[in-house]
Design a protein around this motif. Structure first.
Motif, PDB file in Angstrom:
ATOM      1  N   LEU A   1       0.776  -1.164   0.012  1.00  0.00           N
ATOM      2  CA  LEU A   1       0.177   0.109  -0.145  1.00  0.00           C
ATOM      3  C   LEU A   1       0.833   1.217   0.009  1.00  0.00           C
ATOM      4  N   ILE A   2       1.904   1.204   0.764  1.00  0.00           N
ATOM      5  CA  ILE A   2       2.960   2.364   0.736  1.00  0.00           C
ATOM      6  C   ILE A   2       3.356   2.398  -0.732  1.00  0.00           C
ATOM      7  N   ASP A   3       3.974   1.281  -1.337  1.00  0.00           N
ATOM      8  CA  ASP A   3       4.367   1.540  -2.630  1.00  0.00           C
ATOM      9  C   ASP A   3       3.460   2.208  -3.521  1.00  0.00           C
ATOM     10  N   GLU A   4       2.021   1.871  -3.558  1.00  0.00           N
ATOM     11  CA  GLU A   4       1.023   2.431  -4.282  1.00  0.00           C
ATOM     12  C   GLU A   4       0.794   3.806  -4.127  1.00  0.00           C
TER      13      GLU A   4
ATOM     14  N   THR B   1       2.945   5.867  -2.857  1.00  0.00           N
ATOM     15  CA  THR B   1       4.076   6.620  -3.633  1.00  0.00           C
ATOM     16  C   THR B   1       4.146   6.764  -5.212  1.00  0.00           C
ATOM     17  N   ILE B   2       3.465   5.698  -5.648  1.00  0.00           N
ATOM     18  CA  ILE B   2       3.562   5.677  -6.971  1.00  0.00           C
ATOM     19  C   ILE B   2       2.536   6.764  -7.684  1.00  0.00           C
ATOM     20  N   ILE B   3       1.441   6.930  -6.911  1.00  0.00           N
ATOM     21  CA  ILE B   3       0.393   7.854  -7.343  1.00  0.00           C
ATOM     22  C   ILE B   3       0.980   9.281  -7.274  1.00  0.00           C
ATOM     23  N   MET B   4       1.705   9.599  -6.227  1.00  0.00           N
ATOM     24  CA  MET B   4       2.344  10.825  -5.771  1.00  0.00           C
ATOM     25  C   MET B   4       3.518  11.269  -6.747  1.00  0.00           C
ATOM     26  N   GLN B   5       3.877  10.067  -7.177  1.00  0.00           N
ATOM     27  CA  GLN B   5       5.158  10.191  -8.490  1.00  0.00           C
ATOM     28  C   GLN B   5       4.362  10.696  -9.814  1.00  0.00           C
ATOM     29  N   MET B   6       3.162   9.987  -9.959  1.00  0.00           N
ATOM     30  CA  MET B   6       2.525  10.235 -11.222  1.00  0.00           C
ATOM     31  C   MET B   6       2.022  11.662 -11.225  1.00  0.00           C
ATOM     32  N   ILE B   7       1.651  12.210 -10.228  1.00  0.00           N
ATOM     33  CA  ILE B   7       0.846  13.617 -10.226  1.00  0.00           C
ATOM     34  C   ILE B   7       1.972  14.682  -9.936  1.00  0.00           C
TER      35      ILE B   7
ATOM     36  N   LEU C   1      -5.667   3.540  -7.649  1.00  0.00           N
ATOM     37  CA  LEU C   1      -6.277   3.479  -6.632  1.00  0.00           C
ATOM     38  C   LEU C   1      -7.394   2.112  -6.560  1.00  0.00           C
ATOM     39  N   ILE C   2      -7.496   1.635  -7.640  1.00  0.00           N
ATOM     40  CA  ILE C   2      -8.267   0.019  -7.680  1.00  0.00           C
ATOM     41  C   ILE C   2      -7.089  -0.626  -7.044  1.00  0.00           C
ATOM     42  N   ASN C   3      -5.787  -0.680  -7.053  1.00  0.00           N
ATOM     43  CA  ASN C   3      -4.964  -1.469  -6.662  1.00  0.00           C
ATOM     44  C   ASN C   3      -4.999  -1.360  -5.256  1.00  0.00           C
ATOM     45  N   ILE C   4      -4.858  -0.199  -4.574  1.00  0.00           N
ATOM     46  CA  ILE C   4      -5.071   0.102  -3.334  1.00  0.00           C
ATOM     47  C   ILE C   4      -6.243  -0.392  -2.604  1.00  0.00           C
ATOM     48  N   GLY C   5      -7.569  -0.163  -3.009  1.00  0.00           N
ATOM     49  CA  GLY C   5      -8.398  -0.932  -2.677  1.00  0.00           C
ATOM     50  C   GLY C   5      -8.497  -2.274  -2.573  1.00  0.00           C
ATOM     51  N   GLU C   6      -8.167  -2.743  -3.626  1.00  0.00           N
ATOM     52  CA  GLU C   6      -7.937  -4.210  -3.632  1.00  0.00           C
ATOM     53  C   GLU C   6      -7.041  -4.939  -2.381  1.00  0.00           C
ATOM     54  N   LEU C   7      -6.002  -4.185  -2.271  1.00  0.00           N
ATOM     55  CA  LEU C   7      -5.024  -4.447  -1.244  1.00  0.00           C
ATOM     56  C   LEU C   7      -5.816  -4.332   0.184  1.00  0.00           C
TER      57      LEU C   7
ATOM     58  N   GLN D   1       1.346   8.236   5.274  1.00  0.00           N
ATOM     59  CA  GLN D   1       1.876   8.546   6.497  1.00  0.00           C
ATOM     60  C   GLN D   1       1.289   7.808   7.474  1.00  0.00           C
ATOM     61  N   ARG D   2       0.082   7.291   7.555  1.00  0.00           N
ATOM     62  CA  ARG D   2      -0.466   6.703   8.443  1.00  0.00           C
ATOM     63  C   ARG D   2      -0.155   5.309   8.511  1.00  0.00           C
ATOM     64  N   LEU D   3       0.135   4.751   7.247  1.00  0.00           N
ATOM     65  CA  LEU D   3       0.500   3.390   7.128  1.00  0.00           C
ATOM     66  C   LEU D   3       1.681   3.281   7.552  1.00  0.00           C
ATOM     67  N   GLU D   4       2.704   4.075   7.338  1.00  0.00           N
ATOM     68  CA  GLU D   4       4.141   4.014   7.760  1.00  0.00           C
ATOM     69  C   GLU D   4       4.238   4.072   9.139  1.00  0.00           C
ATOM     70  N   LYS D   5       3.494   4.606  10.011  1.00  0.00           N
ATOM     71  CA  LYS D   5       3.505   4.730  11.377  1.00  0.00           C
ATOM     72  C   LYS D   5       2.983   3.416  11.732  1.00  0.00           C
ATOM     73  N   MET D   6       2.086   2.872  11.135  1.00  0.00           N
ATOM     74  CA  MET D   6       1.453   1.311  11.610  1.00  0.00           C
ATOM     75  C   MET D   6       2.701   0.561  11.584  1.00  0.00           C
TER      76      MET D   6
END
Length: 114
Positions: free
Chosen positions: A12-15, A17-23, A45-51, A103-108
């Protein structure tokens, strides 16, 4: 935290990061006029939701501040109703929600490694 959940959080963190790089470097109008980026962001976003759908109920209940259901619901809307999806809403979601989610996922993961 279960090993599987740790793996999913990493993905999820990787995904995110990918979105932020794309925009990166795009503004609202640039996003709306870039068909490849719009489609790529939606797929991510679909990948994130599926994960998110594969995270254990235990972990979800441990972190109720994360809108798990909304994230997986966005996946369903993006996947099944793409032609009626409002790109303005996608942009708002990406701009306001992706970085805080990361950020929340990284803290987890940090909390679990202590």
């Amino acid at each position: 935290m279960k090993f599987k959940d740790k793996q999913i959080l990493g993905k999820l963190i990787d995904e995110t990061t990918i979105i932020m790089q794309m925009i990166d470097g795009l503004n609202y109008n640039g996003f709306l006029n870039d068909e490849k980026t719009k489609r790529a962001v939606c797929m991510t976003l679909i990948n994130i939701g599926e994960l998110v759908k594969n995270i254990s109920d235990e972990l979800k209940s441990d972190y109720p501040e994360i809108p798990w259901r909304a994230i997986s619901g966005l996946r369903d809307i993006t996947a099944h109703k793409y032609q009626t999806l409002r790109m303005e809403d996608v942009w708002k979601t990406v701009i306001s929600d992706v970085e805080p989610l990361k950020q929340r996922l990284e803290k987890m993961l940090e909390r679990d490694s202590k």
